[in-house]
Design an enzyme around this catalytic site. Structure first.
Site: not given
Ligand code: ADP
Length: 369
Positions: A65, A8, A355, A215, A154
């Site tokens: 990823r 990742n 994940e 965010r 996601h």
């Protein structure tokens, strides 16, 4: 049991995890890449470091990823030059995310030329959202030309957690409808119908939807015009403001929800408002997705905040008994798999996400002919 290395790559970090079957045999994080005093000078050095410190003998695949898969990638994809070119072409859609994955892919292909490399996209799980759920009501020709639509992110987490929820409920995935709430530094909600994503809160980029650490989540687009025209801010400053100085940090100065919760506990009005805004937004999406799905078996909390904050879980779903939703205080405090009282029509669940495990599984699946 095949071995898969999951990578990742962020702009300044590389997270890695080596799987033997479902077991993790090594993992680590290389940080502050390219910075003074960082762990590595560039992505190549970072990967070289991983290869020197981890035994990669018998590796079946490297799973990468990749944040943005654009309109093309709806499945994990075996990487070749053509795929790399297509992911490169998506950089304008994900300028903050895809370049790092691309450099990880380039280096891994060079250093491990005989190992199949698989790209697993954050957007792919959302490819099943019907057109009315991904289309914005803007000038159609502009949207088509510039590939403007909802993509959602996601995806590996929502896929994994919705399947795990079906297991918790001991129901077949195909018959289970779940609202998944991934609440980490980034945060998104997803409506999953029988294992397929049918709605999600993030949009063209991971900027829309829920309030996040830094965010804004959803805002009226006029905010951007106003900051440009009236406040005189250049566009890239507005982007930085809305992606890095908004959300919890914008409202309180703290991007970590734990700090916000402590200040709220001490009666700080700024932190109290931020918490209320944060939970209210999640609640609005829960309401929307109840209506999208019609019948819901479970609402599932996951990721850093979702797995660890009883306060957020309780506040988000407070007072919804008439909709068949309730949280048992003791089960919630202990973060049991099911935190709703027995016999409620809708289960409320806490399911840890994974994940990397999902990326490893999807990478193996992509190797099957
Ligand atoms: P990422 O999106 O980077 O993978 P995580 O899923 O690890 O992030 O979530 C990180 C967030 O989880 C942190 O910002 C922190 O606010 C929150 N968090 C972690 N533990 C707790 C806790 N005990 N209570 C509230 N929030 C927590």
């Amino acid at each position: 049991m095949s071995r898969v290395l999951v990578l990742n790559c962020g702009s300044s970090s590389v997270k890695y995890r080596l799987f033997d079957g479902a077991e993790t045999s090594a993992k680590g994080l290389i940080e502050r890449i390219g910075e003074e005093g960082g762990d590595a000078t560039d992505h190549r050095a970072a990967l070289q470091h991983i290869m020197e410190s981890v035994d990669l003998a018998g590796l079946a695949a490297v799973g990468h990823r990749v944040v943005h898969g654009g309109p093309r990638f709806s499945d994990p994809t075996l990487i070749d030059d053509d795929v790399v070119a297509d992911v490169e072409a998506l950089v304008p859609l994900a300028p903050l995310h895809n370049p790092a994955a691309l450099s990880g892919i380039a280096v891994a292909r060079k250093l491990l030329p005989d190992v199949p490399q698989v790209a697993v996209f954050d957007t792919a799980f959302h490819a099943t959202i019907p057109p009315e759920g991904v289309t914005w009501a803007i000038d159609k020709s502009l949207a088509e030309r510039w590939q403007i639509r909802r993509y959602g992110f996601h995806g590996t987490s929502h896929a994994y957690v919705s399947r795990q929820t079906a297991k918790v409920l001991a129901k077949p995935v195909e018959e289970t409808n779940v609202i998944t709430l991934h609440l980490g530094n980034g945060a998104s909600a997803c409506a999953v119908e029988g294992g397929r994503s049918v709605a999600t809160s993030m949009g063209l980029s991971p900027q829309g939807g829920l309030v996040m650490g830094t965010r804004s989540g959803d805002i009226d687009p006029t905010v951007v015009f106003h900051l440009h025209r009236v406040a005189g801010l250049p566009l890239d400053e507005i982007e930085t403001s809305l992606t890095r100085h908004a959300g919890l940090v914008g409202l309180t100065g703290d991007n970590d929800l734990r700090a916000v919760l402590e200040r709220r506990q001490a009666g700080d009005p700024e932190a109290t408002l931020a918490f209320d805004v944060y939970c209210r937004r999640i609640r609005e999406y829960v309401g929307a997705y109840l209506a999208v799905l019609g019948r819901v078996d479970a609402i599932t909390f996951t990721a850093g905040v979702g797995e660890n904050s009883p306060v957020v879980r309780a506040a988000t779903l407070a007072g919804l008994e008439s909709l068949g939703i309730a949280v048992d205080p003791e089960r919630n405090r202990r973060a049991e798999r099911i935190i709703s009282p027995d016999g409620m029509p809708i289960a409320v669940c806490v399911v840890p996400t994974d994940e990397e495990l999902e990326i490893a599984d999807q990478s193996r699946a992509a190797l099957q002919p």
